[in-house]
Design an enzyme around this catalytic site. Structure first.
Site, PDB file in Angstrom:
ATOM      1  N   LYS A  10     -17.986 -56.012  13.861  1.00  0.00           N
ATOM      2  CA  LYS A  10     -19.178 -56.361  13.106  1.00  0.00           C
ATOM      3  C   LYS A  10     -20.008 -57.470  13.761  1.00  0.00           C
ATOM      4  CE  LYS A  10     -16.398 -54.438   9.607  1.00  0.00           C
ATOM      5  NZ  LYS A  10     -17.020 -53.242   9.101  1.00  0.00           N
ATOM      6  N   TRP A  61     -11.735 -53.886  -0.808  1.00  0.00           N
ATOM      7  CA  TRP A  61     -12.030 -52.804   0.141  1.00  0.00           C
ATOM      8  C   TRP A  61     -11.022 -51.683  -0.119  1.00  0.00           C
ATOM      9  CZ3 TRP A  61     -10.055 -51.822   5.600  1.00  0.00           C
ATOM     10  CH2 TRP A  61     -10.882 -50.933   6.284  1.00  0.00           C
ATOM     11  N   ASP A  67      -7.516 -60.893   6.233  1.00  0.00           N
ATOM     12  CA  ASP A  67      -8.346 -59.856   6.838  1.00  0.00           C
ATOM     13  C   ASP A  67      -9.695 -60.466   7.198  1.00  0.00           C
ATOM     14  OD1 ASP A  67      -9.894 -57.701   7.506  1.00  0.00           O
ATOM     15  OD2 ASP A  67      -9.718 -56.666   5.585  1.00  0.00           O
TER      16      ASP A  67
HETATM   17  C1  LIG Z   1     -12.900 -55.720   4.527  1.00  0.00           C
HETATM   18  C2  LIG Z   1     -12.746 -54.873   5.755  1.00  0.00           C
HETATM   19  N1  LIG Z   1     -11.648 -55.022   6.511  1.00  0.00           N
HETATM   20  C3  LIG Z   1     -11.447 -54.293   7.627  1.00  0.00           C
HETATM   21  C4  LIG Z   1     -12.380 -53.354   8.036  1.00  0.00           C
HETATM   22  C5  LIG Z   1     -12.090 -52.514   9.266  1.00  0.00           C
HETATM   23  O1  LIG Z   1     -12.947 -52.757  10.325  1.00  0.00           O
HETATM   24  P1  LIG Z   1     -12.749 -52.066  11.749  1.00  0.00           P
HETATM   25  O2  LIG Z   1     -11.601 -51.138  11.670  1.00  0.00           O
HETATM   26  O3  LIG Z   1     -14.018 -51.338  12.012  1.00  0.00           O
HETATM   27  O4  LIG Z   1     -12.517 -53.167  12.731  1.00  0.00           O
HETATM   28  C6  LIG Z   1     -13.545 -53.166   7.296  1.00  0.00           C
HETATM   29  C7  LIG Z   1     -14.539 -52.173   7.693  1.00  0.00           C
HETATM   30  O5  LIG Z   1     -15.550 -51.945   7.084  1.00  0.00           O
HETATM   31  C8  LIG Z   1     -13.733 -53.945   6.122  1.00  0.00           C
HETATM   32  O6  LIG Z   1     -14.819 -53.791   5.370  1.00  0.00           O
END
Ligand SMILES: Cc1ncc(COP(=O)(O)O)c(C=O)c1O
Length: 402
Positions: A247, A130, A211
């Site tokens: 999500k 990511w 994560d």
């Molecule tokens: C791998 C990964 N980690 C963390 C996040 C962060 O998610 P959020 O800040 O929306 O909780 C995302 C968002 O797409 C992600 O794809």
């Protein structure tokens, strides 16, 4: 700066979405977003969330600030949900959780802690991975190093390559592992591989950052949390879990996430927690309330929780179906080899292997918007558009590859 700054190009993850918004073609499709879409291509508020929201609004007494670390009941519920109520680290008081505005903020807090208190230590991220993991670290001056991830056949994690790279890490370096449904490969470590990675971190004094974003998208929660939980059975020197409730709960824009600190002992966890609170104070002061209150309400009520479990089961079923439909249509259109792995992958994404020119042609000729890495969110493709997408892709590939 008003006199000196020139425009900085925005990442394609932003420009793709903005260009989609501005596209007036009625049949436009946006296929690289990071959220789950239903069979009609929508991202509706789940019913169990609507019900929880109604309860939260009916019982809410105040809009006073939350504490800097957020809603204590939410933090306890999240920790029990993710780590398991009886996890030894929890039972022995070695964990502290802070509610954060999405898990992006939790990752940012980890990077802030490293920049302030572990200067010079690097953060290792998977390649591919990511992109924001890298950017978050670089923004606060934490050096980023990468470890290779996928085996050449694309079907499993290349453990030898991961271990080989991480043997070169220094004690105190952080290593980000995606806890489940790895983005963008859709391939996760097996239980045996998790055990090797945990041993490696323990042996070399590396700081794991687990994560946990796409929870429940590949398997029921308990199965998906197993790798992460086992990790902290082995690693005793300290690490972090960053959790997104955006999500699985469908709460994206409410920004619901958390940072869990797993310390070597209760005292050290507490110490780190106070430093994290200082960072919170100067970045966003305190997190927003609504989404966390909704998530906490869901976790506390067996019926709402059953709604969450059944929604993630539906998500998994639809992702499986879409992967099959795409593979079948691709086979018929002569693109079978490009999607040979699609049914082995988990989570939202698959790589189409198109180049930037082909992605641009899809946009110009067929109103299909994807990011420059040509990653397809299989759920963002409405079921009725599988044929349209694959046939359009076959056209642009044939045109450019002759
Ligand atoms: C791998 C990964 N980690 C963390 C996040 C962060 O998610 P959020 O800040 O929306 O909780 C995302 C968002 O797409 C992600 O794809």
């Amino acid at each position: 700066m008003f006199q000196t700054l020139t425009e900085r190009p925005l990442p394609t993850i932003y420009t793709t979405d903005a260009r989609f918004e501005a596209d007036g073609r009625p049949d436009k499709l946006l296929l690289s977003t990071g959220l789950y879409c239903d069979a009609e291509g929508r991202c509706p508020v789940p019913e169990f969330i609507k019900e929880a929201e109604a309860r939260v609004l009916a019982s809410e007494q105040t809009k006073a600030y939350l504490l800097w670390g957020g809603d204590g009941a939410f933090n306890a519920a999240l920790e029990a949900f993710v780590l398991g109520a009886e996890h030894p680290a929890r039972v022995s008081g070695k964990t502290r959780t802070l509610q954060t505005p999405g898990s992006t903020a939790a990752l940012r807090l980890v990077a802030e802690l490293m920049a302030r208190h572990a200067p010079g230590k690097a953060c290792w991220v998977s390649q591919p991975g990511w992109g924001n993991h890298t950017q978050i670290c670089l923004d606060v001056g934490v050096p980023v190093k990468t470890y290779p991830y996928l085996r050449a056949d694309g079907l499993a994690v290349d453990l030898d390559a991961v271990v080989g790279a991480l043997e070169g890490a220094n004690a105190g370096d952080a290593v980000v592992f995606q806890a489940a449904n790895h983005l963008p490969t859709g391939v996760d470590p097996s239980a045996e591989q998790w055990a090797v990675l945990a041993d490696l971190c323990a042996r070399r004094g590396l700081v794991p950052v687990l994560d946990a974003a796409f929870l429940g998208f590949g398997a029921p929660f308990e199965q998906e949390f197993a790798g992460l939980r086992a990790f902290f059975d082995v690693v005793q020197g300290g690490g972090f879990v960053t959790t997104s409730f955006g999500k699985a709960f469908g709460l994206y824009r409410e920004r619901v996430g958390a940072l869990t600190i797993v310390g070597p002992c209760a005292q050290r966890a507490q110490a780190l927690w106070t430093h994290a609170l200082h960072a919170v104070r100067t970045i966003y002061s305190s997190p927003p309330s609504h989404g966390a209150a909704v998530a906490r309400t869901v976790l506390a009520d067996p019926d709402l929780r059953a709604g969450l479990e059944s929604r993630t089961a539906q998500i998994r079923a639809r992702l499986g179906l879409m992967r099959r439909l795409i593979a079948e249509r691709a086979q018929a259109a002569g693109l079978g080899a490009r999607f040979a792995r699609i049914q082995h992958e988990r989570g939202l994404f698959t790589k189409t292997g198109m180049d930037e020119g082909q992605v641009a042609a899809l946009h110009d000729r067929f109103a299909i918007h994807m990011n420059s890495r040509a990653v397809l969110n299989v759920s963002a493709l409405p079921q009725a558009s599988v044929e349209r997408f694959i046939d359009a892709m076959a056209h642009v590939v044939a045109d450019s590859e002759g």
